[in-house]
Design a protein around this motif. Sequence first.
Motif, PDB file in Angstrom:
ATOM      1  N   ASP A 327      -3.632 -11.980 -28.638  1.00 28.04           N
ATOM      2  CA  ASP A 327      -3.486 -12.334 -27.220  1.00 28.04           C
ATOM      3  C   ASP A 327      -2.054 -12.757 -26.909  1.00 28.04           C
ATOM      4  O   ASP A 327      -1.502 -12.411 -25.860  1.00 28.04           O
ATOM      5  N   ALA A 328      -1.436 -13.513 -27.853  1.00 30.08           N
ATOM      6  CA  ALA A 328      -0.054 -13.975 -27.642  1.00 30.08           C
ATOM      7  C   ALA A 328       0.909 -12.796 -27.616  1.00 30.08           C
ATOM      8  O   ALA A 328       1.843 -12.754 -26.808  1.00 30.08           O
ATOM      9  N   LEU A 329       0.688 -11.814 -28.496  1.00 31.71           N
ATOM     10  CA  LEU A 329       1.523 -10.606 -28.519  1.00 31.71           C
ATOM     11  C   LEU A 329       1.372  -9.835 -27.200  1.00 31.71           C
ATOM     12  O   LEU A 329       2.350  -9.306 -26.668  1.00 31.71           O
ATOM     13  N   ALA A 330       0.150  -9.801 -26.682  1.00 28.60           N
ATOM     14  CA  ALA A 330      -0.092  -9.134 -25.401  1.00 28.60           C
ATOM     15  C   ALA A 330       0.604  -9.895 -24.268  1.00 28.60           C
ATOM     16  O   ALA A 330       1.177  -9.290 -23.353  1.00 28.60           O
ATOM     17  N   ASN A 331       0.579 -11.229 -24.342  1.00 24.70           N
ATOM     18  CA  ASN A 331       1.234 -12.049 -23.309  1.00 24.70           C
ATOM     19  C   ASN A 331       2.745 -11.826 -23.291  1.00 24.70           C
ATOM     20  O   ASN A 331       3.374 -11.860 -22.234  1.00 24.70           O
TER      21      ASN A 331
END
Length: 340
Positions: A327-331
């Motif tokens: 999720d952090a990589l997507a953010n």
Amino acid sequence: WSQVVSEAEKIVGYPTSFMSLRCLLSDELSNIAMQVRKLVGTKHPLLDTARGFVYDSRNNLQMRGLVILLISKAAGPSTAEFSFQHNMVSGIYSSQRSLAEITELIHTAFLVHRGIVNIGELKSCDGPLKDMQFGNKMAVLSGDFLLANACTSLAQLQNTKVVELISSAIGDLVQGIYYENSKSSEENCLTDDIGISRWKEQVFLSHSALLAKSCQAAMELAKHSTEIQDMAFQYGKHMSLSHKLHSDLQPFVKESSSDTMAFSLNSAPAILHQEFLGREAWIKQIRELQEAIKAGKGVTSAIDLCRCHGNRALAALEHFPPSEARDALANIVCAVTRFP
């Protein structure tokens, strides 16, 4: 952007803003720092680079190392190798943390090397000639010192494929920066008719190769499959291309009353504008370029291209299991593909 990075750092349990601190606080670099003080009062770029190490800003956050740690955590442990799982902290192997530090050291070394000025183009207001020459020597020596440290740590990982990957990334960086330097004197002059595909190739060398190959190397260290290694490479490549496009677009999309942000004629919006307009008309418009690009299709096309690479980075992430790290990589991708 700062919030996205801050949340991501909590996930990997590592303040990556200080990733290179161990090396930067070594006796050798402390001595170099003392010498750099002699440059105070001049306009040598090494001073700004040195300030960036201490007064970290949103533009200098060590994003590469953070992405490597996140992709390592997102991939998780490999089923192929169980013997070294005890070396994991917060779901990341110690060798992957070392790789993140190595990547940041390499990036920092090249930042320092970029602080070499062309003595022949100096003005009297830049500072005394002997000080500027001294600054160049310090930039070469300190950059070489950081690069040597990175290479020593790389050898200690004892993985031939990883050494090959990172070595080739260093070669890509050199090639990309050589091209950039050959164009630096033409920043405010007419650009070559390179086209956006050539622009992508050059930006991959100077901005994307290190991150893409480091993400792949992180998967290799955990013995992940070739498919996962390729997806990590694709994420690193397309996310960093989006990041560069986002940076290129700022002078054209940022709301500013003064509207005086500097921009490069080699930036993506300028090159795309040239493609849509045609070479001859482009030459006629060169003096009113910034307004012409804003009014033309170059900016919207560059935004579309930025989002296209962002979507490809997100598509690569789909091959990783759902997690906070993913999720952090997507953010991070969302942060660099969002425009006002």
